[in-house]
Motif scaffolding. Structure first.
Motif, PDB file in Angstrom:
ATOM      1  N   ILE A  11      27.014  56.249  45.651  1.00  0.00           N
ATOM      2  CA  ILE A  11      27.228  55.257  44.467  1.00  0.00           C
ATOM      3  C   ILE A  11      28.567  54.675  44.425  1.00  0.00           C
ATOM      4  O   ILE A  11      28.802  53.505  44.030  1.00  0.00           O
ATOM      5  CB  ILE A  11      26.968  56.005  42.844  1.00  0.00           C
ATOM      6  CG1 ILE A  11      25.641  56.488  42.903  1.00  0.00           C
ATOM      7  CG2 ILE A  11      27.361  55.120  41.834  1.00  0.00           C
ATOM      8  CD1 ILE A  11      25.370  57.172  41.678  1.00  0.00           C
ATOM      9  N   GLU A  12      29.553  55.729  45.006  1.00  0.00           N
ATOM     10  CA  GLU A  12      31.046  54.994  45.029  1.00  0.00           C
ATOM     11  C   GLU A  12      30.986  53.752  45.932  1.00  0.00           C
ATOM     12  O   GLU A  12      31.756  52.922  46.028  1.00  0.00           O
ATOM     13  CB  GLU A  12      31.903  56.177  45.251  1.00  0.00           C
ATOM     14  CG  GLU A  12      33.398  55.708  45.552  1.00  0.00           C
ATOM     15  CD  GLU A  12      34.012  55.277  44.207  1.00  0.00           C
ATOM     16  OE1 GLU A  12      35.266  54.713  44.386  1.00  0.00           O
ATOM     17  OE2 GLU A  12      33.558  55.467  43.151  1.00  0.00           O
ATOM     18  N   ALA A  52      28.665  60.582  38.043  1.00  0.00           N
ATOM     19  CA  ALA A  52      29.893  60.859  38.193  1.00  0.00           C
ATOM     20  C   ALA A  52      30.907  59.649  37.635  1.00  0.00           C
ATOM     21  O   ALA A  52      30.550  58.782  37.588  1.00  0.00           O
ATOM     22  CB  ALA A  52      30.354  61.401  39.705  1.00  0.00           C
ATOM     23  N   PRO A  53      32.303  60.018  37.671  1.00  0.00           N
ATOM     24  CA  PRO A  53      32.931  58.767  37.273  1.00  0.00           C
ATOM     25  C   PRO A  53      33.236  57.985  38.584  1.00  0.00           C
ATOM     26  O   PRO A  53      33.380  58.593  39.718  1.00  0.00           O
ATOM     27  CB  PRO A  53      34.395  59.363  36.871  1.00  0.00           C
ATOM     28  CG  PRO A  53      34.032  60.856  36.746  1.00  0.00           C
ATOM     29  CD  PRO A  53      32.789  61.299  37.332  1.00  0.00           C
ATOM     30  N   VAL A  54      33.222  56.672  38.440  1.00  0.00           N
ATOM     31  CA  VAL A  54      33.411  55.912  39.664  1.00  0.00           C
ATOM     32  C   VAL A  54      34.877  55.453  39.719  1.00  0.00           C
ATOM     33  O   VAL A  54      35.243  55.082  38.704  1.00  0.00           O
ATOM     34  CB  VAL A  54      32.387  54.727  39.637  1.00  0.00           C
ATOM     35  CG1 VAL A  54      31.026  55.275  40.179  1.00  0.00           C
ATOM     36  CG2 VAL A  54      32.137  53.857  38.658  1.00  0.00           C
ATOM     37  N   VAL A  55      35.480  55.084  40.772  1.00  0.00           N
ATOM     38  CA  VAL A  55      36.661  54.406  40.876  1.00  0.00           C
ATOM     39  C   VAL A  55      36.749  53.299  41.390  1.00  0.00           C
ATOM     40  O   VAL A  55      37.580  52.357  41.098  1.00  0.00           O
ATOM     41  CB  VAL A  55      37.719  55.617  41.470  1.00  0.00           C
ATOM     42  CG1 VAL A  55      39.218  54.907  41.826  1.00  0.00           C
ATOM     43  CG2 VAL A  55      37.635  56.840  41.128  1.00  0.00           C
ATOM     44  N   MET A  56      36.077  53.175  42.575  1.00  0.00           N
ATOM     45  CA  MET A  56      35.955  51.458  43.254  1.00  0.00           C
ATOM     46  C   MET A  56      37.165  51.030  43.554  1.00  0.00           C
ATOM     47  O   MET A  56      37.476  50.061  43.536  1.00  0.00           O
ATOM     48  CB  MET A  56      35.366  50.791  42.278  1.00  0.00           C
ATOM     49  CG  MET A  56      33.770  51.222  41.837  1.00  0.00           C
ATOM     50  SD  MET A  56      33.266  50.247  40.225  1.00  0.00           S
ATOM     51  CE  MET A  56      33.084  48.790  40.794  1.00  0.00           C
ATOM     52  N   ASN A  57      38.134  51.838  43.883  1.00  0.00           N
ATOM     53  CA  ASN A  57      39.578  51.403  44.124  1.00  0.00           C
ATOM     54  C   ASN A  57      40.454  52.758  44.816  1.00  0.00           C
ATOM     55  O   ASN A  57      40.524  53.464  44.186  1.00  0.00           O
ATOM     56  CB  ASN A  57      40.303  50.938  42.966  1.00  0.00           C
ATOM     57  CG  ASN A  57      41.788  50.353  43.167  1.00  0.00           C
ATOM     58  OD1 ASN A  57      42.421  50.692  44.175  1.00  0.00           O
ATOM     59  ND2 ASN A  57      42.062  49.288  42.494  1.00  0.00           N
TER      60      ASN A  57
END
Length: 529
Positions: A154-155, A204-209
């Motif tokens: 997903i990330e 889950a939390p995504v960060v994308m950075n």
């Protein structure tokens, strides 16, 4: 010096001018000295990731709803992109900087300095929160019942979507031309965070950075291991995005010497002869059917996968799904409307073809529909791997009469088709002006108009029909449920009513815009104008 211009420091060097302007080009009478000008882009990149880290970490510990915190993060990214775009291009993300290099839009020597500045800014933001005593443990990683493989997938996917949106909206010289720079870069990039954040929140939390992942290391209760996984996924996403960008815009990829780094502001003037070159290359810059079909596949995949992820779990909330799917649609429309028309929906594709307002032939429309259906199947295959094979929810709450469900699906597919066609009318044509031969980019509001239809439909009829509003979604969702003996034949009827709504939308557009079909010169019907 050649028209293409070579590079000086962080921007292109134009004959008689050096250094930076508002977005990559020097302007005469700059208020900063040359050295300050060259330092400013790196400073704002560090400042931007500093603010992003403060926002993300503060939202994590906020007492407000976690779902609203996701919107807060996305809105901050939109604000910073517009605030700093005219100085540095507002990469604000090492993945974006890397993807620009791989797409031939930025020099590697510039990109690594951008990445360093971004990571320093993120680390500084974390240190400030620690010193102020506002830190809280951030648990990056899978929720109960999910695996690190799901988190990584997903990330990687949504990091790729963010980089892909930036490349198509900022780095593309067709979607962001010299003579008419667009105003939707911030919306396209920021809404990818909204889409991914809501879609993934049960996993889950995504960060994308990756810079943000570095900053969150200071708070992560699981140590460096989880953050390294996020960083690797983000960088791999940049590679995927660059490859996808070259597939959907092969003409630009083949001529990197004509590209301009990052973005341009409305005040930046093109190099001598650039506008004339754009006029001459208007017909030459038409991508082939393969690129258009690939664009429909990518966009449909992202939208359907986002919709499916929002339906993970025993309970599904209409609001977050509508907002998340609309955000994905907005981003993909801004990214790909100039390539394929960004229909992402077999019913809307049919309506657009029948309207006669697009360049869609029966052959091309057929390819689009096939690509959209297979994109839905691919999206649901990935969803199945993440959800461990659970069936997907089709409708919310109690069942309604079939007539109510069919009305809901046809009504809002009608709305979407009409809006798509209305947004396809070029500004000069709507105003009755002649075509001046320039390459025209898309409307700044078109993507948001598409997304508004999704939000309206999601909230209004989500509790009635599930707000599927797309035959590709119906086929993909029901296809998965067939394997779980959860098939509802009545839902398959949605396809016919969605198609009816699209045909009705096209017919209504033709009736209410009859003037567009009168005394028309050949060659002006172009949805991507």
């Amino acid at each position: 010096m050649s028209e293409a211009a070579d590079y000086d420091s962080v921007g292109p060097r134009v004959e008689g001018r050096r250094g930076w302007s508002s977005q990559g080009l020097t302007q005469e009478g700059a208020i900063f000295a040359s050295r300050a000008q060259r330092f400013a882009p790196y400073l704002v990149e560090a400042l931007g990731t500093f603010i992003l880290t403060l926002t993300f970490a503060s939202n994590y510990r906020s007492t407000t709803s976690r779902l609203w915190a996701i919107t807060s993060n996305g809105m901050m990214l939109i604000a910073l992109t517009y605030a700093f775009g005219h100085i540095s291009g507002a990469n604000l993300n090492p993945g974006i900087s890397l993807s620009l290099v791989m797409a031939g839009r930025q020099k590697g020597s510039i990109a690594w300095r951008m990445c360093l500045a971004q990571m320093i800014g993120a680390a500084a933001g974390a240190v400030v929160l620690l010193e102020l005593g506002l830190s809280k443990t951030v648990n990056l990683g899978p929720a109960d019942g999910y695996t690190w493989c799901s988190v990584f997938a997903i990330e990687l996917l949504y990091s790729a979507v963010m980089c892909f949106a930036f490349l198509n909206c900022a780095a593309s010289t067709r979607n962001n031309p010299w003579h008419a720079p667009n105003g939707f870069i911030g919306l396209a990039v920021g809404f990818t965070f909204v889409a991914g954040g809501y879609a993934a929140h049960r996993v889950a939390p995504v960060v994308m950075n990756s810079a943000l992942a570095v900053g969150l290391t200071f708070f992560d209760g699981q140590g460096w291991a989880s953050n390294v996984s996020y960083i690797v996924a983000d960088f791999l996403g940049a590679f995927v995005a660059a490859g996808a960008y070259r597939l959907v815009r092969p003409v630009e990829a083949e001529r990197p010497d004509e590209a301009v780094t990052v973005v341009r502001s409305s005040g930046a003037r093109p190099p001598p002869g650039r506008v004339a070159s754009e006029k001459r290359s208007r017909q030459r810059d038409v991508d082939g059917d393969a690129a258009r079909v690939a664009a429909e596949f990518f966009g449909t995949f992202v939208i359907i996968f986002t919709k499916a992820l929002n339906r993970l779990g025993a309970t599904v909330d209409i609001g977050p799904e509508a907002w998340s799917v609309a955000a994905a649609l907005i981003s993909m429309v801004y990214s790909l409307r100039g390539v394929s028309g960004a229909y992402f929906n077999p019913a809307v594709t049919l309506g657009a073809m029948l309207s006669g307002r697009t360049n869609l032939s029966v052959r091309t429309a057929t390819f689009y529909v096939v690509a959209q259906v297979f994109a839905g199947i691919a999206a649901m295959s990935l969803y199945t791997a993440i959800s461990h094979g659970e069936p997907i929810t089709l409708q919310f709450g109690r069942r309604h009469p079939a007539t109510a469900e069919l009305y809901a699906e046809s009504c809002f597919t009608f709305l979407l088709t009409y809006v798509v066609l209305a947004m396809s009318v070029p500004s000069h044509e709507a105003a009755g002006l002649p075509d001046d031969g320039l390459v025209r980019r898309q409307s700044d509001i078109a993507g948001f108009a598409y997304g508004a239809c999704q939000i309206a439909g999601g909230f209004a009829v989500g509790h009635i029909s599930g707000a599927l509003l797309n035959p590709a979604v119906v086929i993909a969702f029901e296809g998965i449920n067939v394997f779980h003996s959860y098939f509802r034949g009545r839902v398959m009827l949605y396809i016919f009513w969605e198609t009816f709504g699209a045909i009705l939308g096209a017919g209504t557009f033709m009736l209410t815009n009859a003037h567009l079909y009168l005394e028309k010169e050949e060659g002006v019907r172009d949805v991507t104008a």
